[in-house]
Design a protein around this motif. Structure first.
Motif, PDB file in Angstrom:
ATOM      1  N   THR A 102       1.849   6.355  -7.531  1.00 50.45           N
ATOM      2  CA  THR A 102       0.632   6.355  -8.351  1.00 50.45           C
ATOM      3  C   THR A 102       0.684   7.343  -9.506  1.00 50.45           C
ATOM      4  O   THR A 102      -0.011   7.177 -10.504  1.00 50.45           O
ATOM      5  CB  THR A 102      -0.598   6.647  -7.464  1.00 50.45           C
ATOM      6  OG1 THR A 102      -1.781   6.483  -8.250  1.00 50.45           O
ATOM      7  CG2 THR A 102      -0.556   8.060  -6.913  1.00 50.45           C
ATOM      8  N   SER A 110       0.918   3.926  -3.120  1.00 49.79           N
ATOM      9  CA  SER A 110       0.492   5.312  -2.890  1.00 49.79           C
ATOM     10  C   SER A 110       1.581   6.313  -3.272  1.00 49.79           C
ATOM     11  O   SER A 110       1.290   7.432  -3.693  1.00 49.79           O
ATOM     12  CB  SER A 110       0.094   5.505  -1.422  1.00 49.79           C
ATOM     13  OG  SER A 110       1.222   5.389  -0.562  1.00 49.79           O
ATOM     14  N   ARG A 111       2.836   5.933  -3.157  1.00 45.93           N
ATOM     15  CA  ARG A 111       3.945   6.844  -3.445  1.00 45.93           C
ATOM     16  C   ARG A 111       4.357   6.855  -4.920  1.00 45.93           C
ATOM     17  O   ARG A 111       5.170   7.690  -5.321  1.00 45.93           O
ATOM     18  CB  ARG A 111       5.146   6.489  -2.569  1.00 45.93           C
ATOM     19  CG  ARG A 111       4.921   6.772  -1.089  1.00 45.93           C
ATOM     20  CD  ARG A 111       5.939   6.063  -0.212  1.00 45.93           C
ATOM     21  NE  ARG A 111       7.293   6.510  -0.499  1.00 45.93           N
ATOM     22  CZ  ARG A 111       8.389   5.901  -0.002  1.00 45.93           C
ATOM     23  NH1 ARG A 111       8.244   4.821   0.771  1.00 45.93           N
ATOM     24  NH2 ARG A 111       9.591   6.355  -0.294  1.00 45.93           N
ATOM     25  N   ASP A 130       0.837  -1.203   0.000  1.00 48.02           N
ATOM     26  CA  ASP A 130       0.000   0.000   0.000  1.00 48.02           C
ATOM     27  C   ASP A 130       0.871   1.250   0.000  1.00 48.02           C
ATOM     28  O   ASP A 130       0.561   2.245  -0.680  1.00 48.02           O
ATOM     29  CB  ASP A 130      -0.927   0.006   1.210  1.00 48.02           C
ATOM     30  CG  ASP A 130      -2.036  -1.019   1.108  1.00 48.02           C
ATOM     31  OD1 ASP A 130      -2.332  -1.455  -0.031  1.00 48.02           O
ATOM     32  OD2 ASP A 130      -2.613  -1.393   2.150  1.00 48.02           O
ATOM     33  N   ASP A 131       1.962   1.225   0.757  1.00 50.80           N
ATOM     34  CA  ASP A 131       2.876   2.363   0.807  1.00 50.80           C
ATOM     35  C   ASP A 131       3.527   2.589  -0.553  1.00 50.80           C
ATOM     36  O   ASP A 131       3.574   3.722  -1.054  1.00 50.80           O
ATOM     37  CB  ASP A 131       3.943   2.114   1.876  1.00 50.80           C
ATOM     38  CG  ASP A 131       4.969   3.228   1.936  1.00 50.80           C
ATOM     39  OD1 ASP A 131       4.576   4.395   2.140  1.00 50.80           O
ATOM     40  OD2 ASP A 131       6.170   2.948   1.764  1.00 50.80           O
TER      41      ASP A 131
END
Length: 213
Positions: free
Chosen positions: A167, A164-165, A160-161
């Motif tokens: 995208t 998100s960084r 997820d990290d």
């Protein structure tokens, strides 16, 4: 980051030991980055160049320390790294990778590990993947090493990290589509940006209704 040229792994090991010892002697903080950071955690072996992450303000001292250890300096056209050569082994000193600055916070996120019998900070896997993904473009679009790392260390990565960084990169989004297809990560749930989506369905009015009133 990695080039197409390969060195025997034993040469990379030797250069890592020499580089780490020289930087430690000069009291210069650094991270072991790139594919070797994943290898140190059980990921695939790499035969490409050695990546060390340093703060921009420490680059000159690092070059001097490695020069004193017998390595030779090369100033490449790229503005995000400098290179030194330990014999035929290339050592990249990276100070401005794409996706994240090299600062105290990045170094502190690194894990202190024993690598080849030496304690050193090893770049967090999430940071390794972010910098590799953000470096992809249509002229340098290779997913082999990224897929190998993802499949070998999938359970140790905060996906997820990483997602998100990265995208904003179409190449990173394509990478996650591949990971979903391979079953490495679950498929992302579609979102509406936190807002409820309402669809209004319009139906034709009947002739009778149209003639009323």
């Amino acid at each position: 980051m990695a080039t197409d040229e390969q060195s025997p792994f034993s040469d990379l090991e030797s250069s890592l030991k020499r580089s780490a010892a020289a930087l430690r002697e000069a009291d210069i903080p650094f991270l072991l980055g790139g594919s070797l950071a994943s290898w140190a955690r059980g990921g695939p072996e790499t035969r490409h160049d050695l990546d060390l992450m340093l703060k921009p303000e420490d680059i000159e001292r690092a070059v001097a320390a490695l020069g004193d250890a017998g390595m030779r300096f090369e100033d490449p056209p790229e503005e995000w790294l400098v290179k030194v050569w330990d014999g035929d082994t290339l050592v990249d000193l990276i100070h401005h990778p794409k996706g994240t600055p090299v600062d105290d916070a990045l170094i502190e996120r690194g894990e202190v590990m024993s690598v080849l019998g030496m304690e050193m900070r090893v770049m967090a896997l999430e940071d390794v993947l972010v910098t590799k993904l953000m470096a992809l473009d249509e002229h340098a679009l290779r997913y082999e090493s990224l897929l190998a790392i993802a499949r070998a260390l999938r359970e140790r990565i905060d996906w997820d990290d990483v997602r998100s960084r990265t995208t904003q990169s179409v190449w990173a989004r394509a990478f996650f589509v591949m990971l979903e297809g391979l079953g490495v990560v679950p498929e992302a749930s579609p979102t509406t940006g936190g807002h409820e989506t309402r669809v209004r369905v319009l139906t034709p009015r009947s002739s009778a209704a149209a003639n009323v009133g």
